[in-house]
Design an enzyme around this catalytic site. Sequence first.
Site, PDB file in Angstrom:
ATOM      1  N   LYS A  81      34.239 -42.043 -13.154  1.00  0.00           N
ATOM      2  CA  LYS A  81      35.250 -41.376 -12.317  1.00  0.00           C
ATOM      3  C   LYS A  81      36.628 -42.020 -12.466  1.00  0.00           C
ATOM      4  O   LYS A  81      37.660 -41.344 -12.318  1.00  0.00           O
ATOM      5  CB  LYS A  81      34.800 -41.357 -10.854  1.00  0.00           C
ATOM      6  N   THR A  88      38.919 -40.505  -5.816  1.00  0.00           N
ATOM      7  CA  THR A  88      39.699 -41.283  -6.778  1.00  0.00           C
ATOM      8  C   THR A  88      40.698 -40.420  -7.535  1.00  0.00           C
ATOM      9  O   THR A  88      41.775 -40.888  -7.902  1.00  0.00           O
ATOM     10  CB  THR A  88      38.749 -41.991  -7.765  1.00  0.00           C
TER      11      THR A  88
END
Length: 332
Positions: free
Chosen positions: A191, A248
């Site tokens: 991620k 994120t």
Amino acid sequence: MVKAAVMGAGAWGTALAKVLADAGNDVTLWSRRAELAEEINHTHRNTRYIGDVALPASIRATGDAETALDGACTVLLAVPSQTLRGNLQPWRAAIGHDATLVSVAKGIELDSLMRMSQVIVQVTGADPARVAVVTGPNLATEILDEQPAATVVACTDSGRAVTLQRAFSTRYFRPYTNSDVVGAEIGGACKNVIALACGMAAGVGLGENTSAAIITRGLAEIMRLGIALGAKSSTLAGLAGVGDLVATCTSPRSRNRAFGERLGRGGTMESALREAAGHVAEGVASCQSVLALAESYDVEMPLTDAVHRVCHRGLSVHDAVALLLGRTTKPE
């Protein structure tokens, strides 16, 4: 209550030390800088990494690793992923023979292409069942502000997972257990790379449609790699995958997204690193190891490849966008 050593006094390590202390545990926080440990002990602040946030007075800080590890039944490894091996080697003799080792760094080691739990097992000789992973949509600044958050505690030993779940449970921090360590680690490592891509797109002025496309196609990449390695698709569709990815990729507080934005605005790698002021954007290193790992399993990851070319091969962000848009069309 557990006796915990948190090895690493960066923003994330300090946030988790606060969570553990707020949950009533005995917490020692190790800092490689003795002056930072002294500041935490005397002012209950870590101004270098978390500003003026007040820490529980019960947290003890030390610059001596053996002191921190002495008697700890839970050891949180909160150093950057690419330095984990080097830090663990001198620590291993001081770690209790049955201590639970908790990886909170997100990355794939560059040379070995190992996940962090694999590095821990190799260096310490610990049974893999003693190793747990804490991961999820957990921005340190929001947790320090005690905003509600959820996380995943992944461990193949259900008893250790439940013990950690209880140790981390506070009114603002809710842990869920999971036995899929591979899925938790792959979601966390990948991620950061996709967040760099989202930041780059934002930096060149692209909008929400682009961001949504990057997140969605990024998840497809993550799931392809995770499943090839034995992860469960349900893990990657949950907090450790989708949840962490969304947080994120979209938050201005995300170091990886912010780093990508600097590159998208025309900054060089050197200037972006200077602006980061010591805060590590794990995706910059991870894009190399994630891509190499994917290639070893014959898994296609075009977004990861584009980020790697920007960060390490000198490709401009504009050219990376054109490269992705120029790929052959196909069914989703």
